[in-house]
Design a protein around this motif. Structure first.
Motif, PDB file in Angstrom:
ATOM      1  N   GLU B  47      -0.097  -3.176   4.269  1.00 12.23           N
ATOM      2  CA  GLU B  47      -1.120  -3.644   3.340  1.00 12.23           C
ATOM      3  C   GLU B  47      -0.564  -3.799   1.935  1.00 12.23           C
ATOM      4  O   GLU B  47      -0.828  -4.776   1.246  1.00 12.23           O
ATOM      5  CB  GLU B  47      -2.276  -2.638   3.303  1.00 12.23           C
ATOM      6  CG  GLU B  47      -3.238  -2.724   4.460  1.00 12.23           C
ATOM      7  CD  GLU B  47      -4.264  -1.599   4.393  1.00 12.23           C
ATOM      8  OE1 GLU B  47      -4.623  -1.211   3.272  1.00 12.23           O
ATOM      9  OE2 GLU B  47      -4.658  -1.119   5.459  1.00 12.23           O
ATOM     10  N   ALA B  48       0.223  -2.810   1.537  1.00 11.14           N
ATOM     11  CA  ALA B  48       0.782  -2.855   0.183  1.00 11.14           C
ATOM     12  C   ALA B  48       1.675  -4.064   0.018  1.00 11.14           C
ATOM     13  O   ALA B  48       1.669  -4.731  -1.009  1.00 11.14           O
ATOM     14  CB  ALA B  48       1.557  -1.567  -0.107  1.00 11.14           C
ATOM     15  N   ARG B  51      -0.348  -7.097  -0.362  1.00 15.13           N
ATOM     16  CA  ARG B  51      -0.892  -7.184  -1.705  1.00 15.13           C
ATOM     17  C   ARG B  51       0.161  -7.649  -2.692  1.00 15.13           C
ATOM     18  O   ARG B  51      -0.113  -8.411  -3.605  1.00 15.13           O
ATOM     19  CB  ARG B  51      -1.432  -5.814  -2.129  1.00 15.13           C
ATOM     20  CG  ARG B  51      -2.859  -5.871  -2.650  1.00 15.13           C
ATOM     21  CD  ARG B  51      -3.351  -4.494  -3.008  1.00 15.13           C
ATOM     22  NE  ARG B  51      -3.385  -3.594  -1.866  1.00 15.13           N
ATOM     23  CZ  ARG B  51      -2.896  -2.352  -1.869  1.00 15.13           C
ATOM     24  NH1 ARG B  51      -2.328  -1.878  -2.933  1.00 15.13           N
ATOM     25  NH2 ARG B  51      -2.965  -1.597  -0.791  1.00 15.13           N
ATOM     26  N   ASN B  54       0.846 -11.293  -2.551  1.00 19.01           N
ATOM     27  CA  ASN B  54      -0.327 -12.119  -2.772  1.00 19.01           C
ATOM     28  C   ASN B  54      -0.156 -12.924  -4.062  1.00 19.01           C
ATOM     29  O   ASN B  54       0.011 -12.356  -5.127  1.00 19.01           O
ATOM     30  CB  ASN B  54      -1.545 -11.195  -2.890  1.00 19.01           C
ATOM     31  CG  ASN B  54      -2.831 -11.968  -2.880  1.00 19.01           C
ATOM     32  OD1 ASN B  54      -2.832 -13.170  -3.119  1.00 19.01           O
ATOM     33  ND2 ASN B  54      -3.925 -11.277  -2.600  1.00 19.01           N
ATOM     34  N   HIS B  57      -1.976 -12.372  -7.404  1.00 17.85           N
ATOM     35  CA  HIS B  57      -1.623 -11.228  -8.232  1.00 17.85           C
ATOM     36  C   HIS B  57      -0.601 -11.644  -9.271  1.00 17.85           C
ATOM     37  O   HIS B  57      -0.240 -12.805  -9.362  1.00 17.85           O
ATOM     38  CB  HIS B  57      -1.031 -10.123  -7.345  1.00 17.85           C
ATOM     39  CG  HIS B  57      -1.932  -8.927  -7.307  1.00 17.85           C
ATOM     40  ND1 HIS B  57      -1.817  -7.896  -8.187  1.00 17.85           N
ATOM     41  CD2 HIS B  57      -2.969  -8.642  -6.509  1.00 17.85           C
ATOM     42  CE1 HIS B  57      -2.740  -6.992  -7.914  1.00 17.85           C
ATOM     43  NE2 HIS B  57      -3.449  -7.419  -6.897  1.00 17.85           N
TER      44      HIS B  57
END
Lengths: 116, 166
Positions: B47-48, B51, B54, B57
């Motif tokens: 997940e990190a 992220r 992404n 971001h």
């Protein structure tokens, strides 16, 4: 301490004086074992068997068994002895015949060579 | 023969103990990524990573700057200014390499000075103005020296052609 030791070793046997008097004979197995080690043959055999067992996937099976056992019992509660006891029956049974035959052959050859 | 099988069993048992010991060590040290608690960690790290990659971001699309792990941003071209030791000009750090190429005459442009005088050798700051002679790096029978400033920088001279004794 309530924690179990990871490896249970039998306590060091006490030296007993009457042993010297009785002159314990080394068993045949012990003699052969010593000869195996001294000549370096034991090390060679073990390397050979390790290699064969990795090739045929036996080691991976054993490690999977260990992992399953550890998962089931919690990884901090498991000792080496537990694992050994858990995998030995299956381990002995699942040796491929070819590996067993090869090993026995080599041992036989060695025994013949030291017998004379 | 019983002796044979005893020895065989003994070898096998040793190997089994090895495998058990190795698995035990891996389990106790937490090196095995497949146990249940590790699967949780795997999911978290995946997940990190998602992220982090992404684009919405603070990635490269955030203005012009990328944010590093300390939260600092750096411009794409380093903008510290210092003095070129070859020609003495004020140069931006991020533009220093291309500047040096021109300044020290690596390029094809007629930057090489084919000077013959020894006084030129003592002149450590050449202005880089090309002389009329054909100046090639190799295959040249004339004396080719790179701009003399190069000796100032590295302390030795670059010569690609024959260096004729003066």
């Amino acid at each position: 301490m309530s924690r179990r030791h990871s490896v249970n070793r039998p306590p060091t046997p006490d030296v007993q004086d009457d042993d010297d008097d009785r002159a314990k004979e080394p068993t045949l197995v012990e003699i052969v074992n010593i000869k195996l080690i001294e000549s370096g043959e034991k090390e060679r055999l073990m390397e050979l068997v390790r290699e064969r067992l990795v090739e045929c996937g036996w080691k991976d099976e054993m490690r999977a068994l260990c992992r399953a056992f550890i998962k089931k019992n919690g990884r901090d509660n498991v000792t080496v002895d537990d694992l050994v006891r858990a995998i030995t029956p299956k381990g002995r049974a699942s040796i491929p015949d070819s590996v067993k035959a090869e090993l026995l052959q080599k041992i036989r050859t060695f025994l013949v060579s030291v017998a004379y | 023969m019983l002796l044979l099988s005893d020895i065989f069993e003994d070898l096998l048992d040793s190997i089994i103990v090895d495998v058990a010991s190795e698995s035990h060590r891996i389990a106790r040290l937490g090196l095995d990524r497949n146990l249940d608690e590790e699967e949780e960690e795997l999911r978290l790290s995946a997940e990190a990573r998602a992220r982090a990659s992404n684009p919405s971001h603070s990635g490269e699309t955030n203005g012009k700057y990328v944010v590093d792990i300390f939260g600092q941003t750096h411009p794409a071209i380093a903008n510290e200014i210092f003095e070129c030791m070859n020609c003495g000009r004020s140069i931006m750090a991020g533009r220093f390499a291309p500047h040096l190429e021109k300044c020290m005459g690596k390029g094809r442009k007629a930057r090489l000075k084919s000077t013959r005088s020894t006084t030129a050798a003592q002149n450590r700051y050449s202005r880089g103005s090309p002389l009329s002679s054909q100046s090639r790096f190799s295959n040249s029978t004339t004396i080719n020296r790179l701009s003399n400033g190069s000796s100032g920088i590295a302390g030795h001279e670059y010569s690609n052609g024959k260096l004729e004794e003066l």
